[in-house]
Scaffold this active site. Structure first.
Site, PDB file in Angstrom:
ATOM      1  N   LYS A  16       0.759  -1.098  -0.014  1.00  0.00           N
ATOM      2  CA  LYS A  16       0.188   0.099   0.212  1.00  0.00           C
ATOM      3  C   LYS A  16       1.109   1.305  -0.332  1.00  0.00           C
ATOM      4  CE  LYS A  16      -5.098  -0.176   0.610  1.00  0.00           C
ATOM      5  NZ  LYS A  16      -5.749  -0.477  -0.673  1.00  0.00           N
ATOM      6  N   THR A  62      -3.435  -5.569   0.141  1.00  0.00           N
ATOM      7  CA  THR A  62      -3.342  -4.135   0.293  1.00  0.00           C
ATOM      8  C   THR A  62      -4.002  -3.662   1.084  1.00  0.00           C
ATOM      9  OG1 THR A  62      -4.044  -2.986  -0.801  1.00  0.00           O
ATOM     10  CG2 THR A  62      -1.727  -4.577  -1.971  1.00  0.00           C
ATOM     11  N   ASP A  63      -5.210  -3.728   1.394  1.00  0.00           N
ATOM     12  CA  ASP A  63      -6.056  -3.419   2.420  1.00  0.00           C
ATOM     13  C   ASP A  63      -5.803  -3.528   4.088  1.00  0.00           C
ATOM     14  OD1 ASP A  63      -8.758  -1.971   2.471  1.00  0.00           O
ATOM     15  OD2 ASP A  63      -9.449  -3.151   3.844  1.00  0.00           O
ATOM     16  N   PHE A 170      30.538  33.594  -7.450  1.00  0.00           N
ATOM     17  CA  PHE A 170      30.656  32.361  -8.527  1.00  0.00           C
ATOM     18  C   PHE A 170      31.541  33.338  -9.763  1.00  0.00           C
ATOM     19  CE2 PHE A 170      29.579  29.955 -12.004  1.00  0.00           C
ATOM     20  CZ  PHE A 170      29.660  28.676 -11.947  1.00  0.00           C
ATOM     21  N   ARG A 187      25.810  37.596  -4.623  1.00  0.00           N
ATOM     22  CA  ARG A 187      24.091  37.300  -5.337  1.00  0.00           C
ATOM     23  C   ARG A 187      23.125  36.679  -4.979  1.00  0.00           C
ATOM     24  NH1 ARG A 187      25.658  31.666  -8.423  1.00  0.00           N
ATOM     25  NH2 ARG A 187      26.433  30.080  -6.686  1.00  0.00           N
ATOM     26  N   VAL A 241      27.760  26.852  -5.378  1.00  0.00           N
ATOM     27  CA  VAL A 241      26.584  25.699  -4.142  1.00  0.00           C
ATOM     28  C   VAL A 241      27.421  24.507  -4.346  1.00  0.00           C
ATOM     29  CG1 VAL A 241      24.766  24.472  -4.600  1.00  0.00           C
ATOM     30  CG2 VAL A 241      24.434  26.804  -5.271  1.00  0.00           C
ATOM     31  N   GLN A 242      28.659  23.421  -5.185  1.00  0.00           N
ATOM     32  CA  GLN A 242      29.260  22.472  -5.151  1.00  0.00           C
ATOM     33  C   GLN A 242      30.231  22.783  -3.014  1.00  0.00           C
ATOM     34  OE1 GLN A 242      28.929  23.981  -8.199  1.00  0.00           O
ATOM     35  NE2 GLN A 242      28.943  23.087  -9.796  1.00  0.00           N
ATOM     36  N   ASN A 268      20.184  25.476  -7.684  1.00  0.00           N
ATOM     37  CA  ASN A 268      20.329  26.512  -7.377  1.00  0.00           C
ATOM     38  C   ASN A 268      19.236  27.457  -8.087  1.00  0.00           C
ATOM     39  OD1 ASN A 268      21.608  28.952  -7.433  1.00  0.00           O
ATOM     40  ND2 ASN A 268      23.364  28.835  -9.110  1.00  0.00           N
ATOM     41  N   HIS A 270      17.604  30.418  -9.474  1.00  0.00           N
ATOM     42  CA  HIS A 270      18.263  31.802  -9.459  1.00  0.00           C
ATOM     43  C   HIS A 270      17.233  33.384  -9.258  1.00  0.00           C
ATOM     44  CE1 HIS A 270      21.039  29.221 -11.565  1.00  0.00           C
ATOM     45  NE2 HIS A 270      20.590  28.850 -12.640  1.00  0.00           N
TER      46      HIS A 270
HETATM   47  O1  URC Z   1      27.417  27.633  -7.374  1.00  0.00           O
HETATM   48  C1  URC Z   1      26.987  27.405  -8.735  1.00  0.00           C
HETATM   49  N1  URC Z   1      27.392  26.257  -9.350  1.00  0.00           N
HETATM   50  C2  URC Z   1      27.426  26.555 -10.724  1.00  0.00           C
HETATM   51  O2  URC Z   1      27.679  25.267 -11.606  1.00  0.00           O
HETATM   52  C3  URC Z   1      26.759  28.015 -11.729  1.00  0.00           C
HETATM   53  N2  URC Z   1      26.470  27.698 -13.349  1.00  0.00           N
HETATM   54  C4  URC Z   1      25.619  28.535 -13.525  1.00  0.00           C
HETATM   55  O3  URC Z   1      25.254  29.666 -14.107  1.00  0.00           O
HETATM   56  N3  URC Z   1      25.755  29.574 -11.636  1.00  0.00           N
HETATM   57  C5  URC Z   1      26.715  28.600 -10.822  1.00  0.00           C
HETATM   58  N4  URC Z   1      26.783  28.612  -8.995  1.00  0.00           N
END
Ligand code: URC
Length: 316
Positions: A16, A62-63, A170, A187, A241-242, A268, A270
């Site tokens: 379920k 499943t009930d 960035f 940013r 972000v990575q 991300n 934007h």
């Molecule tokens: O933190 C980021 N990683 C990316 O790989 C990336 N690529 C992008 O266009 N902006 C960003 N910002």
């Protein structure tokens, strides 16, 4: 598995899904709630004939699986710890039906935060403070000699929407004929966090299954991963972000010896500063930016899994 007319049943799981359940904890007049969505799937060789020969002899309806979720929620003392409640359900199906070989339980908990009324936490009124959920996914198999093998136990935060207005840059990325994005030292950073952490759980005897799992401080780990996620997001001078993702995941693995792998999927989201130069030369780019356009689609998507190095130990 015997093939018939050149085909065979390769995989099967049934049960379920989307069982909705609200447990109210009324032990004191300060009530607590767990609002859950549960999926329970069963598997095993003896279910094969239900697919291949239309035999329902071994099929637990499943009930009935749905009913079991409510019956166990009534008696359980651990509904507020998703991992332990999932284990109780899985164990129930493995103990009750000796032909069940695998029990796969997924639980999603929806948020209800306590209301503050006249500045004081209310005893029994709640509000939905966002779509973020806590989740767990447990797959247990019947092992030989009365063992319970936890094939996978993962927990997660999904849909935690966050935004910071500075402390994110960035720069220094590939510039070539395909590039239009300007470098930026400052940013907006916004993402909707999905994070999953995987537990290492050895196979244990059936009778020790519940007590073994109960040693793991699941709720503290959830609180901690969430705190590390938010603190790192807020405090990191993010280069990307990575880079911020990696710090979040590595910290939780170092914090908790039970965790082997921590994954994040971070869109991300934007927010682009709007160029207002056309209107009387208004400055709104780079260091002048304070009016932004949120862009729903497309978003970046940064994903990674960070794992404990073999032979290394957690800092406790
Ligand atoms: O933190 C980021 N990683 C990316 O790989 C990336 N690529 C992008 O266009 N902006 C960003 N910002």
């Amino acid at each position: 598995m015997a093939a018939v007319n050149n085909v065979f049943l390769d995989k099967q799981e049934y049960g379920k899904d989307k069982v909705r359940l609200l447990k109210v904890h009324k032990t004191t007049k300060i009530h607590r709630v767990d609002d859950l969505t549960i999926r329970c799937l069963l598997s095993g060789a003896e279910f094969t004939t239900s697919y291949t020969e239309a035999s329902n002899k071994r099929v637990v309806a499943t009930d009935s699986i749905k009913n079991t979720c409510y019956i166990l929620a009534k008696s359980s003392k651990v509904v507020d710890t998703l991992e332990l409640f999932a284990a109780e359900l899985a164990n129930h199906f493995l103990n009750t039906y000796d032909w069940v070989e695998g029990a796969h339980v997924t639980i999603i908990r929806h948020r209800w935060a306590r209301m503050n009324i006249d500045g004081k936490p209310h005893n029994h009124s709640f509000w939905r403070d966002g779509e973020e959920t806590r989740q767990t996914d447990l797959f247990v198999k019947r092992g030989a000699n009365g063992l319970r093998n936890v094939v996978a136990l993962k927990s997660a935060i999904a849909g935690l929407l966050v935004l910071k207005t500075t402390g994110s840059s960035f720069e220094d990325f590939v510039r070539d004929e395909y590039t239009t994005l300007p470098e930026t030292k400052d940013r907006i950073l916004s993402t909707c966090v999905d994070s999953t952490w995987e537990f290492n759980v050895p196979a244990v005897k059936t009778e020790h299954f519940a007590s073994h799992l109960a040693q793991i401080p699941f709720n503290n780990i959830y609180d901690s991963v969430r705190d590390v996620t938010c603190k790192t997001f807020a405090e990191d001078e993010s280069a990307s972000v990575q880079a911020t993702l990696y710090k979040m995941a590595a910290q939780s693995i170092r914090n908790w010896k039970w965790l082997d792998r921590v994954s994040y999927a971070l869109p991300n989201k934007h927010f682009f500063a709007v160029d207002l130069n056309y209107f009387r030369g208004t400055k709104n780019l780079q260091e002048h930016a304070d009016v932004y356009q949120p862009v729903a689609d497309p978003s970046g998507l940064i994903t990674a899994t960070v794992a404990r190095a073999p032979g290394s130990h957690a800092r406790l």
